[in-house]
Write an enzyme that holds these catalytic residues in place. Structure first.
Site: not given
Ligand code: S3P
Length: 441
Positions: A24, A29, A97, A125, A170, A322, A349, A353, A399
């Protein structure tokens, strides 16, 4: 069809090879990078989930043409300045997110205000963690309650490079600032606690002006304004986060074995493997190879009779972020008390969670102690569930749903799990693979 699933039986032993869908994080990206490239980017095995479809819809709103077919997705990028900033654009990040946060980094130069909205979960969020650093570039934001969606971004034509320290681990915050730096003249400097690095690896593969130096647990990243870059032809590897459900199911089930093919095993993502190996789970990484900067392997897992408890090192938190819900299920069957610390980010999240992890464990009859952002799980190697367990009202967190299914199939009991549709967010064929395993013999 009812939107809940009823499971009354543990899964029977199986020996299977499976393929889970595309990663994902890399899929989203790829869509964003392809939207900036000059020419036609092509991806195979792009994750066809709601989060990724939302990314595709978003770039279409910015005037980028997309041709989405099951086998291949083509994105017709118009170059790094190719977005069309019409008036009154509304971007809907839905549940994602990653999309909502990363795309803001690319919108810093918008010439018209853009509204960003999301679903009920995303609207709860924190977006201040993104609007704060992006504001330093000279961008303005209006956010609901000063931190939530809906928000409006007012871009700038006079962006100034920033120095940013990312302390949460993050990847979303780090990547949003990298994207904004890619739009800004001068040198943007980021000191980021280590987190998933797919954005950086794609920049490197595309020869974009980004440099990284590692200092202990931090990366020092320097990024400059980008020029045009070539289209991105990419075969998306399978998702370790989706694989984790089957790694755990196999570890907890009797006399079973699974091989999951072509999985992304980027060091910044395999915390789940490191943690489960420490707990005594038999996991092998086979056929390791490199693909455009990403590591890939086939993951082989066998049932594990003896599971050890763990005092989980907190430096593994980001690389397993995750996967903690399913890791907690393994701790539930371990001999002794497991301890997971500093997991405040888990409550940031799609649903809180840490709270949901504890709820599921308690419903299973497992004792827990949560103190601040840490959890102690009192494992029971003889755990067998006979009671009825209902899982609902969890903000449709994909999840939470999938973890509950794995718990039901591993420990027994009469489970009634609501919102099966939530799998569409990240892993649309999750239940299909479960059914294939059920019918394996
Ligand atoms: C992600 C970063 C993580 C992860 C999310 C996917 C990403 O979040 O929990 O499922 O693709 O950059 P955070 O960057 O907020 O930790």
């Amino acid at each position: 069809m009812s939107n809940k699933i009823i499971i009354n039986q543990k899964i029977n032993p199986y020996k299977k090879e499976i393929i889970v869908s595309g990663d994902k994080s890399i899929s989203i990206r790829w869509v964003l990078f392809a939207s900036l490239a000059k020419g036609v980017s092509k991806a195979k095995n792009l994750l066809m989930s709601e989060d990724v479809l939302a990314a595709i819809e978003s770039i279409k709103k910015l005037g980028i043409k997309v041709n989405l077919k099951k086998k291949e997705c083509k994105i017709y990028g118009k170059g790094s300045n190719g977005y069309k900033y019409k008036k009154n654009i509304i971007i809907n990040a839905k549940n994602s997110g990653t999309l909502g946060r990363l795309i803001l980094g690319l919108l810093v130069n918008t010439t018209s205000p853009i509204k960003l909205i999301g679903d009920k979960s995303l609207s709860k969020r924190d977006f201040k963690r993104i609007s704060d650093p992006l504001s330093k570039f000279g961008v303005k934001f209006k956010l609901k309650n000063k931190k939530n969606l809906p928000l409006t971004i007012y871009g700038s034509q006079n962006l100034k490079p920033v120095t940013y320290i990312e302390k949460r681990g993050s990847a979303q915050c780090k990547s949003a600032v990298i994207f904004a730096g890619m739009r800004t003249k001068g040198l943007t400097t980021i000191k980021a606690k280590k987190s998933r690095n797919h954005t950086e690896l794609l920049c490197k593969y595309l020869s974009l002006p980004l440099k990284i130096k590692t200092i202990k647990n931090f990366d020092k990243i320097e990024v400059k304004k980008i020029n045009q870059f070539k289209p991105l032809i990419y075969n998306i590897p399978s998702d370790i986060s989706s694989s984790a459900f089957f790694i755990v199911l196999t570890a907890l089930s009797k006399k079973s074995e699974i091989t999951i093919k072509d999985v992304n095993i980027n060091d910044s993502r395999i915390g789940v493997i490191t943690i489960l190996k420490k707990m005594g789970i038999k996991i092998l990484l086979k056929n390791k190879r490199n693909y455009k900067g990403e590591k890939i392997a086939d993951i082989n897992v066998k049932s594990s009779r003896k599971i050890k408890s763990i005092n989980c090192p907190k430096n593994l938190n980001s690389s397993a972020i995750d996967e903690f819900l399913v890791i907690f299920l393994v701790a539930a069957k371990a001999q002794g008390i497991s301890y997971f610390k500093n997991l405040g980010e888990l409550n940031q999240k799609e649903s809180p969670r840490l709270k949901w992890g504890e709820k599921i464990l308690n419903k299973m009859g497992i004792k827990t102690i949560v103190y601040k952002n840490s959890i102690k799980i009192f494992g029971n190697p003889k755990l067998v569930i006979n009671r009825k367990i209902v899982i609902k009202d969890y903000l449709k967190d994909h999840r939470v749903f999938m973890t509950s299914v794995i718990a039901a199939l591993s420990f027994g009991g009469r489970w009634n799990i609501h919102d099966r549709d939530s799998v569409k967010t990240s892993f649309p064929n999750f239940l299909q693979i479960i059914n294939n395993l059920k019918n394996a013999n």
